[in-house]
Design an enzyme around this catalytic site. Structure first.
Site, PDB file in Angstrom:
ATOM      1  N   GLU A 222       0.832  -1.209   0.000  1.00 40.16           N
ATOM      2  CA  GLU A 222       0.000   0.000   0.000  1.00 40.16           C
ATOM      3  C   GLU A 222       0.866   1.258   0.000  1.00 40.16           C
ATOM      4  OE1 GLU A 222      -0.386  -2.583   2.080  1.00 40.16           O
ATOM      5  OE2 GLU A 222      -2.211  -3.486   1.270  1.00 40.16           O
TER       6      GLU A 222
ATOM      7  N   HIS B 276     -11.325  -5.902   8.561  1.00 38.79           N
ATOM      8  CA  HIS B 276     -12.068  -5.608   7.326  1.00 38.79           C
ATOM      9  C   HIS B 276     -13.302  -4.772   7.637  1.00 38.79           C
ATOM     10  CE1 HIS B 276      -9.869  -9.363   6.614  1.00 38.79           C
ATOM     11  NE2 HIS B 276      -9.774  -8.969   5.368  1.00 38.79           N
TER      12      HIS B 276
END
Lengths: 337, 418
Positions: free
Chosen positions: A60, A129
């Site tokens: 990322e 998540h």
């Protein structure tokens, strides 16, 4: 106009921008051939080519860093961070680079990047998540932070974010991808097809960043919210019978102070609702803004409805999630005084 | 002992290993453990050679100038005497600038400075080997690049003074320049975080079918950051036209290069796992630095992707004006560095060629000092640090493309209350 869910609306926004502007690129983990784990980029590589829509390494920090470099060159990259929970490896690039480049170079370089990322819970995602990290970005000078709550807004806001010359964190409440989830997890989900905001123009349109939307006018109190909680609050308002005005902020920064303060000045009461945890959450900023601007109009203390100050649990997800019951409790509480 | 298993042995007692440099304050500088091969022995592959044929290079050391200052071997870039003299002059301008800025810092005209002493060949020779419009993502010790690109000294000093003519509006610590017109990307005090930007910029250049390439610099210490790994991964995956340089100057403030893993493998060898060519170069050898950079630039421009270059050098100066190296490394270590001084070595080479004289050298030194002195004088006429020309609006500008309302409100608050 087409009937679209939020995934399709986001896809349409990127499709429109890829078509209009050759400097727009889309990349991220699994976004290329496969089209993203939530399918937001489905078909875009086949249509626009591998050089414009492609897979990135699982890095990322590297995704955001290369996007900043591309932005400095003159491109307009749109990157996907697969889950907002995974954005933290890119945090240094967002805080130390993307948000600071224009200022430190006095306008010689800037990073017109859009960082899309699904956020929020209610999908049995557990603590990695499900998180809503918006307030760690609203705290950073130089970043804009946006969170839509409908397909119509998602497309118009994403186009505005892509066209913006400053870095935009675009958080997508993934529980809303398929329908306006109202917090009643034990009931069937209404699809976007039966919701007016599921009707989305096929072509280009923008919704300016920094403009809130009054999604339910009312006189009794003001509910300030965004993302999934917009629909939870609407449902709670209907069930409570309280004539609350529900404001969907849509853009957390820039923030529409006028719409917020005009409403609270009228109603004199305010509930703030977000899914993220409470302490130092964006609700604290909202509460302070209301206090500063509307102190003399307030009839009762401002109440916050939020996730608990714990990690997002898996098994007890619906005990963590600030559902309609908790919103109703807050509505009643502000009305009692 | 496990009686049932004759192969089992008693485990050794474990011991944590923490590397240390060969010498510390009070010791005699010791570089006897370094293997410095002679100049001229490393073969120069074609720039389109497959990476699989280049895997010895990261463990060799490309050197052109030998002990007598003669240019030897296949990496000799055969620069004209004119170009060599220009290189020498640019290194001396850089050195004179650095010396003067440190003196100004000592007198309080600025708060901070970083010298590049002993490393001038890197910024200067690499700038010579690149095109002027190639974008450079430097660290804070490649100021020679700006002098090689003839960027005005006055502009840099105004930044260092944070005065009225500071284009960066007093926002940055001295030396954290930005000079887009010179292909010099905005610096930040966070080390390493711009290294992968060069890869993104290079990917964009390739996407736009441009011919410009990018070059990035990182220190041996900072190569331990994730940003280094990101850059190599993306550069490798997308064949980005970029040169990734590790300036191994042995010290990251007080931390020896061994703490970044330099004793276990060369920094150039980090390239191997990414399938990138890795060149290890004598960083104090102007000709070798030029030749390696030219090789990597040509390879990148031929769309053959990135190269990692380790520039093997020594940080002769303190890390910055806020640092005191006598606290952690032995006195005289710079003079003991086996690869010498880049300025002296290029000077010796030119003298050997009969293209330079001591008289000209002395005159050039005076000329460089005079150039810096005049630039300082001009910059000072625009003010020095804290000379009280506060432009309050500039504090709030450039956070965003257009100033949002809340920043206008905060500006008003500052104006009315102070």
């Amino acid at each position: 106009m087409s009937s679209m869910n939020m995934v399709q609306a986001l896809n349409s926004a990127m499709d429109v921008m890829l078509t209009r502007d050759p400097n727009v690129l889309v990349f991220g983990e699994d976004v290329g051939y496969f089209g993203g784990v939530f399918r937001c980029t489905a078909g875009l590589q086949a249509k626009h080519g591998r050089q414009r829509v492609f897979d990135a390494p699982i890095a990322e920090g590297g995704i955001v860093a290369t996007a900043v470099g591309m932005g400095a060159y003159g491109l307009r990259p749109v990157v996907e961070i697969q889950f907002a929970d995974y954005i933290l490896p890119a945090f240094d690039q967002l805080v130390s680079e993307a948000s600071r480049l224009r200022y430190r170079s006095a306008g010689e370089f800037w990073a017109p990047i859009t960082v899309r990322s699904p956020c929020g819970g209610g999908i049995h995602g557990g603590q990695t998540h499900s998180q809503s990290p918006e307030s760690i970005f609203t705290h950073i000078s130089g970043l804009k932070t946006v969170m839509p709550s409908t397909p119509y807004d998602a497309k118009g806001l994403l186009i505005a974010a892509i066209e913006d010359n400053d870095p935009v964190i675009f958080l997508e409440p993934k529980r809303l991808y398929n329908g306006p989830f109202d917090g009643h997890h034990d009931r069937p989900l209404q699809p976007w097809a039966s919701h007016p905001a599921g009707e989305v123009p096929d072509d280009y349109y923008r919704i300016e960043l920094g403009k809130a939307s009054i999604v339910r006018p009312g006189k009794a109190c003001t509910v300030l919210t965004y993302g999934t909680m917009v629909h939870v609050c609407l449902s709670a308002v209907e069930e409570s019978g309280i004539d609350a005005e529900v404001i969907d902020l849509r853009s957390l920064f820039p923030i529409d102070v006028e719409t917020i303060t005009a409403s609270v000045a009228r109603t004199g009461r305010c509930v703030i609702a977000h899914e993220a945890s409470r302490t130092s959450g964006f609700g604290a900023e909202l509460g302070q803004l209301v206090q500063e601007h509307c102190f003399h109009s307030l009839e009762s203390p401002i109440r916050r409805v939020t996730g608990w100050d714990t990690p997002y649990p898996h098994a007890l997800e619906w005990k963590y999630f600030p559902g309609p019951k908790r919103v109703m409790h807050a509505l009643k509480s502000v009305m009692e005084n | 002992m496990n009686a049932d298993n004759p192969l089992a042995v008693s485990p050794a007692t474990l011991e944590l290993y923490v590397p240390e440099p060969a010498a510390r304050p009070g010791d005699t500088p010791d570089f006897s453990h370094l293997h410095i091969p002679p100049a001229g022995i490393v073969p120069r592959p074609a720039t389109d050679a497959p990476e699989s044929s280049l895997r010895e290079l990261p463990y060799q050391l490309i050197r052109v100038l030998d002990g007598q200052g003669k240019a030897v071997g296949p990496w000799n870039p055969k620069l004209s005497a004119e170009r060599l003299r220009h290189g020498l002059r640019t290194m001396l301008r850089t050195r004179a600038f650095d010396e003067r800025m440190v003196r100004l810092q000592r007198t309080g005209k600025t708060s901070f400075y970083i010298k590049s002493t002993g490393e001038e060949a890197i910024g200067v020779a690499q700038a010579f080997a690149l095109n002027r419009d190639d974008m450079c993502f430097t660290s804070y010790r490649q100021q020679g690049l700006l002098f090689a690109r003839d960027w005005p000294m006055v502009d840099l000093i105004c930044q260092i003074f944070n005065n009225r003519k500071d284009r960066l509006k007093g926002r940055q610590l001295p030396v954290l320049y930005s000079a887009r017109e010179a292909g010099y990307y905005s610096l930040s005090g966070n080390v390493g975080s711009r290294f992968p930007h060069a890869v993104g910029w290079a990917m964009a250049s390739a996407y736009k079918r441009d011919s410009r390439i990018a070059s990035a610099w990182i220190g041996d210490g900072t190569s331990a950051e994730g940003d280094f790994h990101y850059a190599l991964t993306f550069a490798s995956v997308y064949h980005a036209p970029v040169i990734l340089n590790v300036v191994n100057n042995q010290w990251a403030i007080s931390t020896p290069q061994a703490i970044a893993g330099g004793n276990e493998a060369t920094f150039a060898s980090r390239a191997l796992g990414f399938g990138l060519p890795g060149l290890r170069v004598d960083g104090n050898d102007f000709l070798a630095v030029y030749a390696a950079t030219e090789w990597a630039a040509e390879r990148a421009r031929r769309n053959l992707g990135a190269t990692l270059i380790e520039l093997y050098t020594y940080r002769a100066a303190a890390h910055s004006t806020s640092d005191d190296p006598s606290k952690y490394r032995p006195e005289g270590e710079a003079n003991a560095w086996p690869l010498g001084d880049p300025v002296e070595r290029l000077k010796q080479h030119l003298l050997g060629l009969g293209e330079w004289t001591e008289e000209r050298h002395t005159a050039l030194l005076a000329e460089c000092e005079e150039e810096v002195r005049a630039a300082v004088k001009e910059a000072e006429s625009h003010g020095t640090l804290h000379s009280g020309d506060d432009d309050l609006e500039s504090l709030f500008e450039d956070v965003f493309e257009t100033m949002p309302q809340h920043l206008r409100d905060q500006l008003d608050e500052l104006r009315s209350i102070g």
